[in-house]
Design a protein around this motif. Structure first.
Motif, PDB file in Angstrom:
ATOM      1  N   SER A  50      12.006 100.215  95.950  1.00 59.07           N
ATOM      2  CA  SER A  50      12.044 101.284  96.998  1.00 59.07           C
ATOM      3  C   SER A  50      11.039 101.309  98.186  1.00 59.07           C
ATOM      4  N   LEU A  52      10.409 102.460 102.678  1.00 57.47           N
ATOM      5  CA  LEU A  52      10.970 103.346 103.708  1.00 57.47           C
ATOM      6  C   LEU A  52      11.390 102.500 104.775  1.00 57.47           C
ATOM      7  N   GLU A  54      12.593 102.815 108.520  1.00 51.46           N
ATOM      8  CA  GLU A  54      12.865 103.755 109.905  1.00 51.46           C
ATOM      9  C   GLU A  54      12.857 105.093 109.188  1.00 51.46           C
ATOM     10  N   GLY A  55      11.896 105.351 108.165  1.00 47.28           N
ATOM     11  CA  GLY A  55      11.872 106.716 107.575  1.00 47.28           C
ATOM     12  C   GLY A  55      12.920 106.868 106.324  1.00 47.28           C
ATOM     13  N   ASP A  56      13.891 106.222 106.272  1.00 51.40           N
ATOM     14  CA  ASP A  56      14.810 106.323 105.200  1.00 51.40           C
ATOM     15  C   ASP A  56      14.533 105.300 104.047  1.00 51.40           C
ATOM     16  N   VAL A  57      14.693 106.017 102.753  1.00 57.02           N
ATOM     17  CA  VAL A  57      14.483 105.352 101.632  1.00 57.02           C
ATOM     18  C   VAL A  57      15.556 104.082 101.482  1.00 57.02           C
ATOM     19  N   ILE A  58      15.264 102.917 101.217  1.00 55.87           N
ATOM     20  CA  ILE A  58      16.029 101.936 100.868  1.00 55.87           C
ATOM     21  C   ILE A  58      15.798 101.030  99.890  1.00 55.87           C
ATOM     22  N   ASN A 110      10.917 107.824  96.907  1.00 48.05           N
ATOM     23  CA  ASN A 110      11.938 108.680  97.152  1.00 48.05           C
ATOM     24  C   ASN A 110      11.317 110.050  97.316  1.00 48.05           C
ATOM     25  N   ALA A 113      10.667 110.395 100.783  1.00 49.02           N
ATOM     26  CA  ALA A 113      11.800 110.519 101.502  1.00 49.02           C
ATOM     27  C   ALA A 113      12.497 111.956 101.412  1.00 49.02           C
ATOM     28  N   HIS A 117      12.765 115.258 104.351  1.00 51.29           N
ATOM     29  CA  HIS A 117      14.156 116.089 104.753  1.00 51.29           C
ATOM     30  C   HIS A 117      14.334 117.536 104.238  1.00 51.29           C
TER      31      HIS A 117
END
Lengths: 156, 745
Positions: A50, A52, A54-58, A110, A113, A117
């Protein structure tokens, strides 16, 4: 060789790849020597790779260099500022939340992230947020505690 | 003469300053031309396992290098061993640098297996430290003109009790080695005076692990290293019919390495190697030689009975006349339990690097047995053992012999073939498909309870693959495919232990039916054999207690004399608020279960209690709470011990609830995390762990024992909840529903 531009941990980087389908996991680990993200399955099933984006976990094993081109990527190495650990990392150290530590990258990324949120998750929220992250050593309980600790929850 | 530090290959760049201030070091990770020409053992550094200098090197700056043949597999040895040395030698923890597993630097202390890291490895190094301390006190007595009894050690110095005179260890040694055999009867420090052992000190590698700086095996880079992928056969035992080189003609920078049925693709770019491995078309034969996983349970008994796979019957324990006693009993209970083949299922597929030259080899490995692997690689490469060096790097947790040794053999074969350093990374499919598997186990129990409701007779019959005597190592995949001869046979670990109850039994018989072969290549997997055996024993004890309408805990305690065993059982009962009553409770869905193990009958004591809830409609099992009391003797580091117990419990819960390696006639079919799922976060129960410290007892292992108590407690809790008896692992929803319908499954 085709050239791609990325921003990795705040720095602009240029990388080459003969194959636009190359997952960025290999670019990060081999070309940029950022080995925090780990190869676990290459199938997007375990979470060890994993990062990040653009700030999202991928899952970096599932994101091609072509898709990642022009994006802002943060890896495990980019969370801490010098010797100052990110609060999630610090909480993992306090809880000693790693055995072999191979899955730790995925757990930390994770958790970062999740807290971005949802700053005050419940224990069940944490468990659900990590449902697709696997750990074989059985460190789950400490990881849950570490994420709750990082959220500011006072733990016994 | 003191050896030259430059020959130790300690790369200061690789030294990590950790949270506790402890230094950990890894021997040089970068192979240079110079290193290739240097001998594979550091000159002057003894590797003898019975000598103080094998383990300890006190430097002129009073820092201490500890050479440890055992390795930290994520288990906390990296803090525990320095704690033991610091305590016994009289130095600070901060002064210690630990080097693990490097065959050129560390004595061979045997594999890091069988929960022996501290129990054997640590105790050996503690004796070395105590021998060193006594020798230093003798030297100081002469130099300070004092009696030995007037002197103490502290912080790298010998000093008078009044602290008015002191001398450093380094100055006493004057740059010379100890040149002393380890005194096995050496006086050890009184545990009452411990200040470092017994403290829950943080592990030195966690900060690096959470920041991405920890140097894993998978992260090692060697100058001019190439990336390789090995292409495993389409079926077990298959040979190559044809290779279509043209299928990868579109890829540049790839070469194929083939040695008989061993095929690899090599590239300077890892992704290119991965693509080539996927694209290369190979036609394999299909011997279709396997039984299929769903037939193993039956096959174990039939292939013994028809003599096609029988390797003899052996009575392991005989006490009284169990056969006669059973035929005299009014009621005899019998039950059959089965444990399936399972994968080590490491999160990171195995990885190894080899740099093989004409006359020497350096291997980077995460093996739990670097010293053993050294000999194996020497044989494969046809090199003298002293010309091979294996350097340890942390891998993904292995829990036994996973693919770590295989992948190093792969790398060694390829590197030798192309005369360049090679890194081989297994895929997920390789690891779950080809790691050696925990062997299947079948147990048939018979027993009876007397008119007073006490255990009267017990018989265990086991069907087990027979480990090959004196097999130096598990036969590895690469050399087998390449046609390189290696000793053949089965490796299983010690799988017959804990196969009878630790409770009083007037008549007892334990017999094993040995099988010549196992369905897939077996190896030791965490707590080998003991998990299945203890599952069967502790389940069957519960079945007997239920038949006598006795409380299952009282039934156990009545036959349990060992006070340490009783203590862990009673602690769990207290923490659970155990109510004395027979099982099942007949609530239909909510139950509690108990299990106890005295690991190998001479090591750690563990009791586990569980609360579970069963969904009768779906068959799903919700484990709510697990309570464990654990006595592993002297505790070196309570937090690291606790973490090992947590891991034992959750990993075995996963193995019991979900895991089974599946295979058809040709090959393994559980090859990713969907077909071989693991326990996930929402399934993690509340854990309550209680450590019973025994400072005046020897330290025992904590890496395995608690595993053995997990499945019995779970099966018993399910029975208590709903009257369904699960005797076959894994406890799938389908099995629960079948047991609810038929009473057992």
């Amino acid at each position: 060789m085709p050239v791609y531009h990325l921003t990795v941990n705040g720095e602009k980087r240029t990388v080459e790849s003969t194959d636009p389908e190359q997952p960025i996991l290999y670019i990060l680990r081999n070309d940029l020597s950022l080995t925090g993200a780990k190869y676990g399955c290459g199938l997007g099933q375990c979470g060890a790779c994993s990062v990040l984006v653009e700030g999202d976990v991928i899952r970096s094993c599932q994101l091609t260099i072509n898709q990642a081109s022009g994006k802002k990527i943060t890896t495990l190495e980019g969370l801490s500022q010098g010797d100052t650990l990110h609060p999630v990392q610090a909480a993992f150290v306090t809880e000693q939340a790693a055995q072999c530590g191979y899955c730790t990258n995925g757990m930390v990324m994770n958790a970062v992230a999740l807290l971005a949120h949802q700053p005050k998750p419940t224990q069940d929220d944490v468990k659900q947020a990590l449902v697709n992250n696997l750990c074989r050593c059985g460190t789950h309980d400490r990881i849950i505690r570490a994420v709750l600790r990082a959220s500011g929850k006072v733990l016994p | 003469m003191r050896h030259n530090q430059n020959h130790l290959h300690i790369n200061r760049r690789d030294i990590l300053r950790a949270g506790s201030g402890l230094l950990i070091a890894f021997a040089s990770g970068v192979a240079t031309a110079q290193q290739k020409n240097t001998p594979q053992i550091a000159p002057g550094k003894t590797l003898k396992a019975d000598e103080v200098d094998g383990y300890l090197d006190i430097k002129q700056d009073v820092s201490v290098i500890v050479y440890c043949g055992k390795v930290d597999l994520g288990t906390g040895l990296r803090i525990a061993i320095p704690q033991m040395v610091a305590e016994e030698l009289g130095v600070s923890l901060q002064s210690i640098t630990l080097i693990e597993g490097d065959t050129a630097l560390t004595p061979d202390q045997g594999p890091t297996a069988g929960s022996s890291g501290i129990m054997r490895g640590g105790v050996q190094i503690r004796q070395a430290a105590a021998t060193a301390r006594e020798a230093l006190i003798t030297l100081a007595a002469t130099q300070l003109e004092k009696q030995r009894e007037e002197l103490v050690v502290e912080n790298g110095r010998v000093m008078t009790m009044a602290r008015d005179k002191s001398v450093t260890f380094a100055s006493l040694l004057e740059g010379k080695p100890f040149s002393l055999k380890i005194d096995e009867k050496v006086r050890l420090k009184n545990p009452s005076s411990y200040t470092i052992v017994g403290k829950p000190l943080p592990r030195p590698d966690i900060t690096a692990k959470v920041t991405g700086k920890h140097p894993y095996m998978h992260d090692v880079k060697i100058d001019s290293m190439l990336h390789a992928r090995v292409i495993r056969p389409g079926a077990i035992g298959a040979s190559i019919l044809s290779i279509d080189d043209a299928s990868i003609a579109g890829l540049k920078d790839v070469r194929i390495v083939r040695i008989k049925n061993f095929v690899a693709v090599v590239s300077s770019n890892e992704w290119t190697a991965i693509r080539a491995a996927k694209l290369l078309k190979i036609q394999w034969s299909d011997p279709a030689s396997l039984t299929g996983h769903d037939k193993v349970k039956t096959w174990m008994q039939t292939s013994f009975a028809d003599n096609s796979n029988a390797a003899g019957k052996e009575t392991l324990i005989k006490k009284g006349e169990s056969g006669k006693a059973l035929s005299d009993s009014k009621t005899v209970l019998s039950a059959t339990y089965y444990w399936p083949l399972q994968s080590h299922a490491s999160m990171g597929p195995s990885c190894g690097i080899a740099d093989v030259t004409k006359d020497s080899a350096t291997i980077w490995s995460a093996s739990q047995a670097t010293h053993r692997l050294r000999g194996v690689c020497a044989r494969i490469l046809n090199l003298p053992t002293e010309k091979v060096r294996v350097i340890y790097r942390d891998g993904s947790g292995c829990y036994g012999t996973n693919g770590h040794d295989d992948v190093c053999a792969d790398a060694a074969l390829i590197s030798q073939a192309i005369s360049q350093p090679v890194r081989v990374q297994w895929s997920r499919e390789d690891e779950l498909g080809w790691d050696p598997k925990g062997p299947p186990q079948l147990l048939e129990m018979r027993g009876s309870v007397d008119e007073n409701g006490k255990l009267a007779v017990w018989e265990t019959d086991m069907w087990l693959p027979k480990a090959t005597a004196s097999l130096p190592n598990i036969p590895l995949l690469g050399p087998d495919a390449a046609g390189i001869s290696q000793p053949q046979g089965l490796s299983t670990g010690l799988i017959t232990q804990n196969a009878h109850p630790p409770y009083a039994h007037p008549h007892l018989n334990v017999t094993v039916h040995w099988l010549k072969d196992s369905p897939l290549r077996p190896s030791n997997i965490r707590a080998p054999g003991k998990i299945a055996n203890s599952f069967a024993v502790e389940s069957f004890i519960d079945e007997l207690a239920a038949s006598a309408k006795r409380d299952p805990l009282a039934f156990r305690l009545e036959g349990l004399a060992d006070p340490r065993g009783r203590a862990v059982c009673e602690k769990v009962a207290e923490l659970m608020g155990w109510q004395s009553r027979p099982s099942p409770v007949n609530s239909g869905h909510q139950g509690r279960g108990f299990s106890y193990v005295h690991y190998k009958f001479n090591e750690t004591y563990v009791a586990i209690g569980m609360d579970v809830r069963i969904d009768r409609k779906t068959g799903s099992i919700h484990v709510q709470r697990i309570v464990c009391a654990h006595d592993c003797g002297l505790i070196i580091n309570p937090d690291a011990t606790r973490q090992q117990i947590e891991g034992n419990i959750l990993q075995t819960l996963s193995r019991t609830l979900i895991e089974e390696t599946t295979f058809d006639r040709s090959k393994v079919t559980s090859i990713d995390w969907q077909s071989y799922p693991l326990l996930t976060f929402p399934e993690v129960p509340e854990l309550i762990i209680h450590l019973l410290d025994q400072p005046h007892q020897p330290p025992l292992g904590a890496g395995e024992a608690a595993c053995a108590a997990v499945p019995g407690a779970l099966a018993n809790a399910i029975y208590d909840a709903c009257g369904a008896r699960l005797r076959t692992v894994p406890f799938t929803k389908e099995r629960v529903k079948m047991a609810l319908e038929k009473g057992s499954a």
